[in-house]
Write a protein that holds these residues in place. Sequence first.
Motif, PDB file in Angstrom:
ATOM      1  N   LEU A  52      -3.120   4.808   9.129  1.00  0.00           N
ATOM      2  CA  LEU A  52      -3.007   5.133   7.707  1.00  0.00           C
ATOM      3  C   LEU A  52      -4.152   6.027   7.247  1.00  0.00           C
ATOM      4  O   LEU A  52      -3.968   6.917   6.415  1.00  0.00           O
ATOM      5  CB  LEU A  52      -2.989   3.855   6.860  1.00  0.00           C
ATOM      6  CG  LEU A  52      -1.705   3.041   6.888  1.00  0.00           C
ATOM      7  CD1 LEU A  52      -1.869   1.779   6.065  1.00  0.00           C
ATOM      8  CD2 LEU A  52      -0.533   3.865   6.356  1.00  0.00           C
ATOM      9  N   ALA A  53      -5.341   5.810   7.808  1.00  0.00           N
ATOM     10  CA  ALA A  53      -6.521   6.526   7.310  1.00  0.00           C
ATOM     11  C   ALA A  53      -6.778   7.834   8.047  1.00  0.00           C
ATOM     12  O   ALA A  53      -7.298   8.786   7.471  1.00  0.00           O
ATOM     13  CB  ALA A  53      -7.746   5.620   7.415  1.00  0.00           C
ATOM     14  N   ARG A  54      -6.407   7.911   9.320  1.00  0.00           N
ATOM     15  CA  ARG A  54      -6.829   9.043  10.137  1.00  0.00           C
ATOM     16  C   ARG A  54      -5.758  10.093  10.385  1.00  0.00           C
ATOM     17  O   ARG A  54      -6.079  11.240  10.679  1.00  0.00           O
ATOM     18  CB  ARG A  54      -7.328   8.541  11.516  1.00  0.00           C
ATOM     19  CG  ARG A  54      -8.448   7.533  11.447  1.00  0.00           C
ATOM     20  CD  ARG A  54      -9.816   8.224  11.504  1.00  0.00           C
ATOM     21  NE  ARG A  54     -10.848   7.352  10.982  1.00  0.00           N
ATOM     22  CZ  ARG A  54     -11.424   6.376  11.681  1.00  0.00           C
ATOM     23  NH1 ARG A  54     -11.082   6.197  12.932  1.00  0.00           N
ATOM     24  NH2 ARG A  54     -12.335   5.612  11.156  1.00  0.00           N
ATOM     25  N   THR A  55      -4.490   9.721  10.349  1.00  0.00           N
ATOM     26  CA  THR A  55      -3.469  10.714  10.700  1.00  0.00           C
ATOM     27  C   THR A  55      -2.896  11.366   9.442  1.00  0.00           C
ATOM     28  O   THR A  55      -2.965  10.801   8.347  1.00  0.00           O
ATOM     29  CB  THR A  55      -2.301  10.074  11.481  1.00  0.00           C
ATOM     30  OG1 THR A  55      -1.648   9.158  10.616  1.00  0.00           O
ATOM     31  CG2 THR A  55      -2.766   9.368  12.725  1.00  0.00           C
ATOM     32  N   VAL A  56      -2.338  12.543   9.629  1.00  0.00           N
ATOM     33  CA  VAL A  56      -1.758  13.285   8.505  1.00  0.00           C
ATOM     34  C   VAL A  56      -0.601  12.479   7.902  1.00  0.00           C
ATOM     35  O   VAL A  56      -0.500  12.317   6.682  1.00  0.00           O
ATOM     36  CB  VAL A  56      -1.253  14.670   8.989  1.00  0.00           C
ATOM     37  CG1 VAL A  56      -0.587  15.410   7.837  1.00  0.00           C
ATOM     38  CG2 VAL A  56      -2.414  15.480   9.542  1.00  0.00           C
ATOM     39  N   ALA A  70      -0.653   8.844   0.075  1.00  0.00           N
ATOM     40  CA  ALA A  70      -0.514   9.722  -1.087  1.00  0.00           C
ATOM     41  C   ALA A  70       0.761   9.366  -1.858  1.00  0.00           C
ATOM     42  O   ALA A  70       0.756   9.280  -3.091  1.00  0.00           O
ATOM     43  CB  ALA A  70      -0.465  11.176  -0.638  1.00  0.00           C
ATOM     44  N   VAL A  71       1.825   9.128  -1.125  1.00  0.00           N
ATOM     45  CA  VAL A  71       3.092   8.777  -1.753  1.00  0.00           C
ATOM     46  C   VAL A  71       2.929   7.479  -2.555  1.00  0.00           C
ATOM     47  O   VAL A  71       3.403   7.346  -3.685  1.00  0.00           O
ATOM     48  CB  VAL A  71       4.203   8.605  -0.685  1.00  0.00           C
ATOM     49  CG1 VAL A  71       5.443   7.971  -1.285  1.00  0.00           C
ATOM     50  CG2 VAL A  71       4.527   9.956  -0.076  1.00  0.00           C
ATOM     51  N   ALA A  72       2.196   6.526  -1.949  1.00  0.00           N
ATOM     52  CA  ALA A  72       2.012   5.255  -2.633  1.00  0.00           C
ATOM     53  C   ALA A  72       1.195   5.416  -3.902  1.00  0.00           C
ATOM     54  O   ALA A  72       1.468   4.779  -4.920  1.00  0.00           O
ATOM     55  CB  ALA A  72       1.330   4.262  -1.693  1.00  0.00           C
ATOM     56  N   GLN A  73       0.182   6.309  -3.846  1.00  0.00           N
ATOM     57  CA  GLN A  73      -0.703   6.436  -5.009  1.00  0.00           C
ATOM     58  C   GLN A  73      -0.070   7.245  -6.134  1.00  0.00           C
ATOM     59  O   GLN A  73      -0.229   6.919  -7.300  1.00  0.00           O
ATOM     60  CB  GLN A  73      -2.042   7.035  -4.577  1.00  0.00           C
ATOM     61  CG  GLN A  73      -2.952   5.993  -3.958  1.00  0.00           C
ATOM     62  CD  GLN A  73      -4.000   6.594  -3.065  1.00  0.00           C
ATOM     63  OE1 GLN A  73      -4.248   7.799  -3.135  1.00  0.00           O
ATOM     64  NE2 GLN A  73      -4.608   5.783  -2.232  1.00  0.00           N
ATOM     65  N   VAL A 128       8.849  12.615   0.499  1.00  0.00           N
ATOM     66  CA  VAL A 128       8.605  11.256   0.014  1.00  0.00           C
ATOM     67  C   VAL A 128       9.547  10.214   0.623  1.00  0.00           C
ATOM     68  O   VAL A 128       9.078   9.208   1.163  1.00  0.00           O
ATOM     69  CB  VAL A 128       8.645  11.222  -1.530  1.00  0.00           C
ATOM     70  CG1 VAL A 128       8.559   9.786  -2.041  1.00  0.00           C
ATOM     71  CG2 VAL A 128       7.517  12.045  -2.090  1.00  0.00           C
ATOM     72  N   PRO A 129      10.878  10.421   0.573  1.00  0.00           N
ATOM     73  CA  PRO A 129      11.754   9.388   1.143  1.00  0.00           C
ATOM     74  C   PRO A 129      11.443   9.097   2.612  1.00  0.00           C
ATOM     75  O   PRO A 129      11.467   7.943   3.055  1.00  0.00           O
ATOM     76  CB  PRO A 129      13.154   9.994   1.006  1.00  0.00           C
ATOM     77  CG  PRO A 129      13.034  11.017  -0.052  1.00  0.00           C
ATOM     78  CD  PRO A 129      11.638  11.552   0.031  1.00  0.00           C
ATOM     79  N   GLN A 152       0.824  -1.214   0.000  1.00  0.00           N
ATOM     80  CA  GLN A 152       0.000   0.000   0.000  1.00  0.00           C
ATOM     81  C   GLN A 152       0.850   1.252   0.000  1.00  0.00           C
ATOM     82  O   GLN A 152       0.552   2.224  -0.682  1.00  0.00           O
ATOM     83  CB  GLN A 152      -0.879   0.035   1.253  1.00  0.00           C
ATOM     84  CG  GLN A 152      -2.077  -0.858   1.195  1.00  0.00           C
ATOM     85  CD  GLN A 152      -2.902  -0.661   2.447  1.00  0.00           C
ATOM     86  OE1 GLN A 152      -3.622   0.306   2.571  1.00  0.00           O
ATOM     87  NE2 GLN A 152      -2.768  -1.566   3.381  1.00  0.00           N
ATOM     88  N   ALA A 153       1.888   1.240   0.830  1.00  0.00           N
ATOM     89  CA  ALA A 153       2.595   2.489   1.036  1.00  0.00           C
ATOM     90  C   ALA A 153       3.816   2.659   0.150  1.00  0.00           C
ATOM     91  O   ALA A 153       4.285   3.763  -0.044  1.00  0.00           O
ATOM     92  CB  ALA A 153       2.999   2.620   2.504  1.00  0.00           C
TER      93      ALA A 153
END
Lengths: 291, 378
Positions: free
Chosen positions: A159-163, A170-173, A185-186, A30-31
Motif C-alpha cells: 500500500l505504501a511503496r507501490t504505485v 488516493a482513491v480511499a482519501q 477508481v473502480p 483504508q482503501a
Amino acid sequence: MTDFLQLFFSGMATGSIYALAALGFTLLWQASGTINFAQGEFVMLPAFAMVGLIAAGAPLPLAFVLTVVLAIGVLGWAFKRGVVDPLFRHGMMPIVVATIGLSIALSNGVRAGYSAEAHPFAGMFPDRIFNIAGVTITLADCGTLAFALLLVLATQSFLARTVTGRAMQAVAQNTESATVLGINVPRMIFYTFAINAALACAAALLVTPVYLAKFDMGVSLGTKAFFAAVIGGFNNSRGALLGGVIVGVGENLAAAYVSPQYKDAVALALFMVVILFKPQGLLGRKEERKV
Amino acid sequence: MKKALIALVMAALMTAPAIAQQTIKIANIVELSGPGTTSGTNFKDGMLLAVKEINAAGGILGRKIETTTNDTQSNPGVAKGLTQKAIDQDVFAIFGPVFSGSIMVSMAESRRAEIPNFTGGEAAAITQQGNPYVFRTSFTQATAMPKIARYITDQAKHKTLALIYVNNDFGKGGREMLMKALEKSPTKIVADISTDSGQIDFSAAVLKAKGASPDAIFVYTNEEESARVLRELRKQGWTKPVIGETVLTSQKVIELAGEAANGAIAHVGLTVDAPLPAIRAFRAKFEREYKYISDHNGMKGYSGVYALKAAIEKVGKLDRKAVAVAMKTLKVKAADQPGILMDVEFDKNGDLDRDSFLTEVKGGKQEVIATLPPLSKK
C-alpha cells in the motif's frame, strides 16, 4: 514465570490469527471506506472450499491456490458488485446491515447445505513441539505468528511503496481527485476487495487447523477481529497486528489470572477503554474523511 | 342370494376391526432431518430391525407389529404434533424422539394418553418429573457419572482429580453429578475449571489443571472442545491419565484430535465394539441390513423394542397401563431375550441400569478395556 510465558506465547499465536482477520477490516476501510461484518464468514467459506477440494483429492497447495482464485471471484468481485456497489451511495449504514445479513446467510447456508459438524483440517506446519525454558511451543504457533506478520508487513508495504498501492490509498482519501489524476477508481476498489479475499484465504489456511472447519467458526473470529482492528487503529495495518496480539494475550492472561468466565470480556473492556481515550486506536491517526 | 351377500359383507366389515387389533401399532417419531439426523436415523434403523426380527419370529403374543415412521425435523414442536397424531391413530407405544429437548415436550402428550413412550434422550430431567409412561433406552448422567466415579476411586485409585468442564447445560449437569458421586469418596477434586462452549484456546485451562498437580484430569466438554483440550494437554506435556464420559473417546473426537486422542479413557454406556456375543451379532445384522455400522443410538432403538416385548410378555395381554406398570420393575436377561443385548433392570422412574464399558483410544481407535458392572451391583 514459565506459566506467564506459556500463556503469553499461546496468546500471541491466537492473537496473530485475530490479526489476520483484522487486517481485512482495516484494508477494506483504508482503501474503500467500507466495513464488512461478514469478515469472519469470509474466512469460513474458503476453509470449507479447501476441505472440499482436499476431500476431492487435491493436495493442500493446489487446494489453496484454487480457493484463492475462487475467493477473488466470489468474495472479491461478486461481493463488490452484488452488495457494496448498489449500497455504497446510500452511505455506511446499509452496507453494515447488509454484511451482517450476509454473515448470517453464509453461516446458515453452510450449516443447512453442507453440515453442522466440525471437520478436521490438516495444517501446513508439521505437528512438532519445542520446549524452551519450560515453555512448550508448537511449530504451528510459531509458523502462524511468522506468516501473519509477513502478510501484514507485505500488505502494508504494498500500500505504501507501490504505485498501485498508493493509487488505492488516493482513491480511499479522495475519490474525485483520484479520478481527475487519471486513476482508474473502480479497478482500484476491486483490487482492494481481491486482496481482502486472498487474505481471508490465507487466514483460513492458518486458522482452520485450530478452529476446525465449522459453519459458525466465523462468528467469534469476526467479532474478535473487529475489536482488534479498533484497538489497534482502523486505518493502520500494523495496528491490526498489534490489536490482534493484545486481544489474544489479554484473553489468555485474564482466563488464567482473573477467571475463565471473564475471558471474552477482556476484548470488550479494552475496546471500550480505547474508544474512550484514543478513539483513533493505538496506532491509528486522526483523519478527515468525506463519506 | 342378495341378502346372503349383504350378510357376508356385513360379517366381513365386523371382523375387520378384529383383524386390525391383531397387530400392535408402534409409532416411530425420530429426527430424520436437522442436527439430530444421525442420532434419529440410527435409532429408527435399530428399532425397525428389531421389529422385523420379532415379526419374522411370530410377533409378540402371536401378534405382528405394525410401525409408522415420522420425522420431527429435530424440532420439539413438530415432535409434539407428531406424538398427538400417533395418539389419534391409537398406537400401543411410541418410540422417540431421541433428542432430550424434544422428548421433554412430547412426553406430556403420551403421558396424557397413557401410552408407553421409549426415548433415546439422556438428560437427567426426563425421568425426574414423575411421568409413569416414559422409559429410557440408555443411561443418564445420573447413572453414568457414579459409574465412572467408582472406576476413578476404586480401580484407578486416583486421589486427586482436576475437572475441566464446559459451561452449558450438558457440562454443568455432568459436573454436578460427578461432584455428587465423588463427595463421599477419597478422591478429591483439586481444580474445578469452567470453559466456554466453542472455546478455541485451552492453554490457560490446561495450565490451571496441571498447576493443581492432580493424579488425573477429567474432561467433560463437547466434541470439538474435547479435541482441543486433548491437543493442548499433549502440547503441554501431560502424561498422566485423561478421563471422560462417552464424548472423550467418541469417533468424532478421535477424528478431530488425531494423535493427541491416544490414551484417553472414557466410560461409554453402549458401544458396538463391546466384546459380547449378543452385541457382535447385532452389529453384524445391522451392517448387513443397512450397509453402515450402528452407533449407540441404533442399539438404543433395537434394545428398546425388545424391552417392550419383554414387558408385554410379562403382562400377558395388550394393556398399555399394565405394561407401563410392568416396565417399572422389569428385569430382562440377555440369555432369555438376546435382543436386549445386555442384562438390564428398569426402576420406578423409567431409568435403567446395566453393564457398561470402559474404553481407551489406542492407535486412533476406540477399544473396550473393561466392563463395568451395573450400579446396583457392588
